[in-house]
Design an enzyme around this catalytic site. Structure first.
Site, PDB file in Angstrom:
ATOM      1  N   TYR A  82     -13.534 -25.242 -15.827  1.00 26.97           N
ATOM      2  CA  TYR A  82     -14.886 -25.785 -15.698  1.00 26.97           C
ATOM      3  C   TYR A  82     -15.578 -25.464 -14.381  1.00 26.97           C
ATOM      4  O   TYR A  82     -16.722 -25.861 -14.175  1.00 26.97           O
ATOM      5  CB  TYR A  82     -14.885 -27.299 -15.913  1.00 26.97           C
ATOM      6  N   ASP A  91      -2.145 -22.251  -8.164  1.00 30.30           N
ATOM      7  CA  ASP A  91      -3.265 -22.975  -8.764  1.00 30.30           C
ATOM      8  C   ASP A  91      -4.527 -22.150  -8.493  1.00 30.30           C
ATOM      9  O   ASP A  91      -4.998 -22.063  -7.355  1.00 30.30           O
ATOM     10  CB  ASP A  91      -3.396 -24.373  -8.156  1.00 30.30           C
TER      11      ASP A  91
END
Length: 399
Positions: A226, A201
């Site tokens: 983001y 991740d």
């Protein structure tokens, strides 16, 4: 007024000529200091005109023809290749399917377990971002696997000692609380020695830290758009699948845009060749356009320069804090060596949530994490050393 470490003539000169310093005026900061780019990156000033051109110049006049005349259908791949340049991935190995990070991680974890269907364990870190653990637990229930969550320090040991039971190991190159780095190459090599699939991740690393996916022989990876990438609130996540796995990877979410012939509308699913098989539904063009727009200055700077600048800023923050508030500097939970951490520092601060709000009222954005951490992130394109001196002054007054 506290006295912060001075840059000195040479330091001031370097700050002024640093090419990354010139990017500051591109960002819409509203007079505030953003040290929370690890949560939500700041937008560029010209984002709205760029979106307006897409709406008025493409969507409004072309309607459905925009899919075929303006490259909308290819956006997941074209933006993926842009991201690949920041992630150390060759073209054709990253795609932005338009899903959330949670959905993307679910898709990748199931696919990873399917690549090792004879192994019972899905391995993860106890300190993982909560969503990662929630998704991993759901995948384990769905596939009748055992989720084994171990302390971060024990994950490599578990791979060495019991790796022959592990189907996939889920981890992150940056601890989301402390900022501590994990060696991607070393952990991936342990996975491969054990025959397990490495799943990374990259949400707290992409755009600020070199991850060198191809060079490190990573199996699968995801990340959000983001944070340091600055794609906007809820920007879609990305998936990395190296070419060697693309013929065999079997994703559970078989959407029509992942089909080999999506516009034939046949009932049976036939996965597309290459990275397109990681796609699912119709691409969210406006969200993808926002992410695409955010990537340009990052690509122009290059990941090595971004990483250098972030390290310099974090080291300067520590120097200022040690000068003004040595008591707080002693509460640092991140590694002091900049090479052993990502783009943020975490400090234990009494009543951290209150301090976060006090800073926000004075124009400084940070974020707290329970029970007592405040994270200070150093996004390299819109944070300066002058900002850092101001932040430490304000922190000294409110903490």
């Amino acid at each position: 007024m506290t006295i912060q470490p001075k840059l000195g003539d040479e330091g001031s000169r370097r700050e002024k000529i640093d090419p990354l310093s010139s990017c500051l005026d591109e960002y819409a900061l509203d007079g505030r200091i953003h040290l929370n780019g690890n949560s939500l990156g700041a937008p560029r000033h010209n984002l709205v005109p760029a979106l307006e051109r897409l709406v008025s110049g493409q969507w409004a006049p072309l309607q459905v023809r925009g899919w075929f005349h303006e490259g909308w259908l290819e956006l997941p791949r074209t933006i993926g290749d842009k991201l690949g340049a920041l992630l150390g991935a060759a073209p054709g190995q990253v795609v932005v399917a338009g899903e959330t990070t949670s959905t993307t991680l679910f898709n990748v974890l199931v696919a990873a377990c399917r690549l090792r269907s004879d192994r019972p364990v899905l391995l993860a870190e106890q300190e993982s971002f909560p969503t990662d653990l929630y998704i991993a637990a759901s995948v384990a229930r769905l596939l009748d696997r055992d989720l084994v969550a171990v302390p971060r320090a024990d994950l490599d040991i578990r791979l060495r000692d019991h790796g022959d039971q592990v189907a996939a190991a889920l981890t992150s190159p940056v601890d989301f609380r402390t900022g501590e780095r994990r060696d991607i190459g070393a952990t991936t090599a342990l996975c491969h020695h054990a025959g397990a699939i490495s799943v990374w991740d990259l949400s707290h690393a992409a755009g600020v830290l070199p991850v060198d996916l191809d060079a490190n022989d990573v199996d699968l990876a995801v990340g959000c758009g983001y944070k340091y990438l600055g794609g906007g609130p809820g920007a879609p996540a990305f998936t990395y699948v190296p070419a060697r796995h693309q013929p065999d990877v079997d994703f559970p979410l078989a959407g029509w845009h992942g089909h080999a012939r999506p516009f034939t509308m046949v009932p049976g699913f036939e996965p597309a060749d290459g990275i397109d098989r990681a796609r699912t539904g119709t691409p969210p063009v406006l969200s993808l356009a926002g992410l695409d727009h955010a990537l340009d200055p990052l690509l122009e700077a290059g990941i090595e320069a971004l990483y250098r600048r972030s390290r310099e800023l974090s080291d300067y923050f520590l120097a200022c804090l040690e000068e003004s508030r040595p008591d707080l500097a002693r509460q640092l939970v991140s590694p002091r060596d900049a090479r052993r951490r990502g783009g943020h520092l975490a400090v234990r601060v009494p009543d951290a949530e209150r301090v976060e709000h006090e800073l926000a009222e004075r124009g400084v954005h940070v974020d707290s994490r329970p029970p007592d951490l405040i994270r200070f992130a150093f996004a390299p394109l819109y944070v300066t050393k002058d900002h850092i001196r101001q932040v430490v002054d304000i922190l000294t007054a409110v903490a």
